[in-house]
Design an enzyme around this catalytic site. Sequence first.
Site, PDB file in Angstrom:
ATOM      1  N   HIS A 158       0.882  -1.174   0.000  1.00  0.00           N
ATOM      2  CA  HIS A 158       0.000   0.000   0.000  1.00  0.00           C
ATOM      3  C   HIS A 158       0.916   1.219   0.000  1.00  0.00           C
ATOM      4  O   HIS A 158       1.581   1.488   1.003  1.00  0.00           O
ATOM      5  CB  HIS A 158      -0.871   0.025   1.257  1.00  0.00           C
ATOM      6  CG  HIS A 158      -1.718  -1.197   1.440  1.00  0.00           C
ATOM      7  ND1 HIS A 158      -3.023  -1.280   1.011  1.00  0.00           N
ATOM      8  CD2 HIS A 158      -1.448  -2.402   2.019  1.00  0.00           C
ATOM      9  CE1 HIS A 158      -3.526  -2.466   1.316  1.00  0.00           C
ATOM     10  NE2 HIS A 158      -2.583  -3.174   1.932  1.00  0.00           N
ATOM     11  N   PHE A 159       0.959   1.939  -1.109  1.00  0.00           N
ATOM     12  CA  PHE A 159       1.874   3.085  -1.207  1.00  0.00           C
ATOM     13  C   PHE A 159       1.168   4.434  -1.088  1.00  0.00           C
ATOM     14  O   PHE A 159       1.786   5.479  -1.271  1.00  0.00           O
ATOM     15  CB  PHE A 159       2.718   2.999  -2.493  1.00  0.00           C
ATOM     16  CG  PHE A 159       3.882   2.027  -2.399  1.00  0.00           C
ATOM     17  CD1 PHE A 159       4.265   1.453  -1.195  1.00  0.00           C
ATOM     18  CD2 PHE A 159       4.615   1.693  -3.536  1.00  0.00           C
ATOM     19  CE1 PHE A 159       5.340   0.563  -1.110  1.00  0.00           C
ATOM     20  CE2 PHE A 159       5.705   0.810  -3.462  1.00  0.00           C
ATOM     21  CZ  PHE A 159       6.065   0.238  -2.251  1.00  0.00           C
ATOM     22  N   ARG A 160      -0.145   4.430  -0.826  1.00  0.00           N
ATOM     23  CA  ARG A 160      -0.882   5.615  -0.349  1.00  0.00           C
ATOM     24  C   ARG A 160      -1.068   6.748  -1.332  1.00  0.00           C
ATOM     25  O   ARG A 160      -1.578   7.803  -0.947  1.00  0.00           O
ATOM     26  CB  ARG A 160      -0.216   6.188   0.929  1.00  0.00           C
ATOM     27  CG  ARG A 160       0.041   5.196   2.044  1.00  0.00           C
ATOM     28  CD  ARG A 160      -1.207   4.559   2.527  1.00  0.00           C
ATOM     29  NE  ARG A 160      -1.000   3.776   3.753  1.00  0.00           N
ATOM     30  CZ  ARG A 160      -1.762   2.738   4.079  1.00  0.00           C
ATOM     31  NH1 ARG A 160      -2.756   2.330   3.292  1.00  0.00           N
ATOM     32  NH2 ARG A 160      -1.541   2.090   5.198  1.00  0.00           N
ATOM     33  N   ASN A 162      -6.759   0.632  -2.159  1.00  0.00           N
ATOM     34  CA  ASN A 162      -7.419   1.412  -1.100  1.00  0.00           C
ATOM     35  C   ASN A 162      -6.703   2.734  -0.852  1.00  0.00           C
ATOM     36  O   ASN A 162      -6.332   3.066   0.268  1.00  0.00           O
ATOM     37  CB  ASN A 162      -7.526   0.592   0.193  1.00  0.00           C
ATOM     38  CG  ASN A 162      -6.185   0.141   0.733  1.00  0.00           C
ATOM     39  OD1 ASN A 162      -5.240  -0.040  -0.029  1.00  0.00           O
ATOM     40  ND2 ASN A 162      -6.091  -0.041   2.034  1.00  0.00           N
ATOM     41  N   HIS A 200      -9.076 -10.054   0.582  1.00  0.00           N
ATOM     42  CA  HIS A 200      -8.795  -9.820   2.000  1.00  0.00           C
ATOM     43  C   HIS A 200      -9.946 -10.515   2.709  1.00  0.00           C
ATOM     44  O   HIS A 200     -11.076 -10.029   2.708  1.00  0.00           O
ATOM     45  CB  HIS A 200      -8.778  -8.319   2.307  1.00  0.00           C
ATOM     46  CG  HIS A 200      -8.584  -8.019   3.756  1.00  0.00           C
ATOM     47  ND1 HIS A 200      -7.556  -7.230   4.221  1.00  0.00           N
ATOM     48  CD2 HIS A 200      -9.276  -8.407   4.862  1.00  0.00           C
ATOM     49  CE1 HIS A 200      -7.625  -7.154   5.541  1.00  0.00           C
ATOM     50  NE2 HIS A 200      -8.670  -7.845   5.949  1.00  0.00           N
ATOM     51  N   HIS A 244      -2.600 -12.562   2.471  1.00  0.00           N
ATOM     52  CA  HIS A 244      -2.151 -12.633   3.876  1.00  0.00           C
ATOM     53  C   HIS A 244      -2.907 -13.631   4.765  1.00  0.00           C
ATOM     54  O   HIS A 244      -3.624 -13.249   5.660  1.00  0.00           O
ATOM     55  CB  HIS A 244      -2.119 -11.259   4.536  1.00  0.00           C
ATOM     56  CG  HIS A 244      -3.286 -10.354   4.250  1.00  0.00           C
ATOM     57  ND1 HIS A 244      -4.581 -10.778   4.231  1.00  0.00           N
ATOM     58  CD2 HIS A 244      -3.319  -9.026   4.016  1.00  0.00           C
ATOM     59  CE1 HIS A 244      -5.364  -9.750   3.976  1.00  0.00           C
ATOM     60  NE2 HIS A 244      -4.629  -8.676   3.834  1.00  0.00           N
ATOM     61  N   ASP A 290       2.409  -6.781   2.436  1.00  0.00           N
ATOM     62  CA  ASP A 290       1.290  -5.939   2.878  1.00  0.00           C
ATOM     63  C   ASP A 290       1.823  -4.655   3.532  1.00  0.00           C
ATOM     64  O   ASP A 290       1.266  -4.182   4.524  1.00  0.00           O
ATOM     65  CB  ASP A 290       0.388  -6.718   3.844  1.00  0.00           C
ATOM     66  CG  ASP A 290      -0.935  -6.021   4.107  1.00  0.00           C
ATOM     67  OD1 ASP A 290      -1.262  -5.049   3.399  1.00  0.00           O
ATOM     68  OD2 ASP A 290      -1.638  -6.447   5.039  1.00  0.00           O
ATOM     69  N   HIS A 350       1.576   3.783   8.359  1.00  0.00           N
ATOM     70  CA  HIS A 350       0.844   4.843   9.070  1.00  0.00           C
ATOM     71  C   HIS A 350       1.879   5.546   9.937  1.00  0.00           C
ATOM     72  O   HIS A 350       2.855   4.915  10.365  1.00  0.00           O
ATOM     73  CB  HIS A 350      -0.253   4.261   9.963  1.00  0.00           C
ATOM     74  CG  HIS A 350      -1.303   3.487   9.221  1.00  0.00           C
ATOM     75  ND1 HIS A 350      -2.295   4.100   8.491  1.00  0.00           N
ATOM     76  CD2 HIS A 350      -1.505   2.153   9.087  1.00  0.00           C
ATOM     77  CE1 HIS A 350      -3.067   3.173   7.943  1.00  0.00           C
ATOM     78  NE2 HIS A 350      -2.603   1.979   8.277  1.00  0.00           N
TER      79      HIS A 350
HETATM   80  O1  DOR Z   1      -3.682  -3.689   8.399  1.00  0.00           O
HETATM   81  C1  DOR Z   1      -3.985  -3.391   7.260  1.00  0.00           C
HETATM   82  N1  DOR Z   1      -3.648  -2.209   6.728  1.00  0.00           N
HETATM   83  N2  DOR Z   1      -4.676  -4.276   6.523  1.00  0.00           N
HETATM   84  C2  DOR Z   1      -5.235  -3.915   5.358  1.00  0.00           C
HETATM   85  O2  DOR Z   1      -5.932  -4.710   4.782  1.00  0.00           O
HETATM   86  C3  DOR Z   1      -5.046  -2.566   4.810  1.00  0.00           C
HETATM   87  C4  DOR Z   1      -3.828  -1.962   5.340  1.00  0.00           C
HETATM   88  C5  DOR Z   1      -3.739  -0.469   5.079  1.00  0.00           C
HETATM   89  O3  DOR Z   1      -3.935  -0.070   3.935  1.00  0.00           O
HETATM   90  O4  DOR Z   1      -3.470   0.282   6.004  1.00  0.00           O
END
Ligand code: DOR
Length: 435
Positions: A62-64, A94, A176, A230, A301, A305
């Site tokens: 996830h590179f945001r 996402n 997921h 996962h 994964d 944050h």
């Molecule tokens: O812990 C998680 N963080 N699980 C996920 O499925 C999404 C990910 C996130 O994008 O922060």
Amino acid sequence: MNSLLIRNARIARPDGATIDGDVLCEAGRIARIAPAITARASETIDAQGMLLLPGIIDPQVHFREPGKEYKEDLASGSHAAVAGGVTSFLEMPNTDPSTTTQAALDDKLQRAAAKSVANYGFFIGATPHNLEEINRATPACGIKIFMGASTGSLLVDKPQDLERIFANGTRLIAVHAEDEVRIRARKAQFAGRTDYPVHSEIRDAECALNATKLAMSLSKKYKRRLHILHLSTKEEANFLREDKPAWVTAEVIPNHLFLNIKDYSTQGSRVQMNPPIRTAEDNALLWQTLRDGVIDFVATDHAPHTLEEKSKPYPDSPSGMPGVEISLPLMLTEMVAGRCTLAEIQRWMCWGPAVGYGIANKGKILEGWDADLTLVDVATRKLVRDENTFTKVRWSPYSGRELTGWPVYTVVNGEIAFEHGRVRDKVRGRPLQFG
Ligand code: DOR
């Protein structure tokens, strides 16, 4: 023509044997592998004492970008990737906005072309309403379904919506797998608890198993290519061991192999993620299931944050941990300790994900294949420290661990993208193609 000569390396063969020799990269490909190559090249690396591996493919990050670039973006995320020996990544939908349309996918591809130093591919996210889009959008490595809610707004939890997606189309579906109905019920049941370990109680093993079983039954009913992201519990591992059709694959991430609920006491919300970390028994059984080949490959994964966000009390603390740059050192440390082999690492982290997603010519060091490579030092022990990480959020759940086996050079399409702790940020990766 750009060319790169890697001299005196211990070269990993796909079967796990090694040979000492040179590798010549030309026009992005591995042009020659031989005991001694005398050709002149634009750049030369003296790889004496180092092990040459195929570049790692991380099939879940996830590179945001777009939307939460203060946590990570396609530049910083790709820098962390190459620092960890990762030459290709598959990124999740996402973001903000979610990647649920061709336009959103095109936007990500353009952004990646402008700033990613590693090769890139993207998932298209399923909603209850975008069936046509998920089947048509291209190039996409697959359709991502959040069966349970996690970071972001994507969710498809109604059985009839899931069935419609599995019944229509042929493209790979990656799930997921967590049971949203049970998560909600247990959230209500545990309301008022603000300790971080409650996260693993709320989203328990049954949440994961229920959803994995549902996805599997739909996949079998429609013979639909399914990838289970996962895998986290021994119950799911046992379930897959009993009956896993050839068109179903599964992955595990280091966090479910190396971390468990005991880590909440020292790490608190740093180790909070979805699906949550489990018990030492789950760790052991997942390892065994991976070794036995029932679990096909390893992803990270990577889900950054900030520590400030993470410091909020539960349940406001976000789920996810960074990991793209640490998976190879973690696994090489296991290899050096004799707990896994060079062949397994290549299967789990190089050619396994390539086969799973239909990515041609990657994951093995063979003449004619893409020159995505990582040159690692398997002798030096180094302490993981937050301040040495490349992710924008600058922390790792593995800080404080001493690991053996660190990338010294990472080569993307025949170009040096990482050398001795520095990223060459002018290098650009390419869009991956999926067969
Ligand atoms: O812990 C998680 N963080 N699980 C996920 O499925 C999404 C990910 C996130 O994008 O922060």
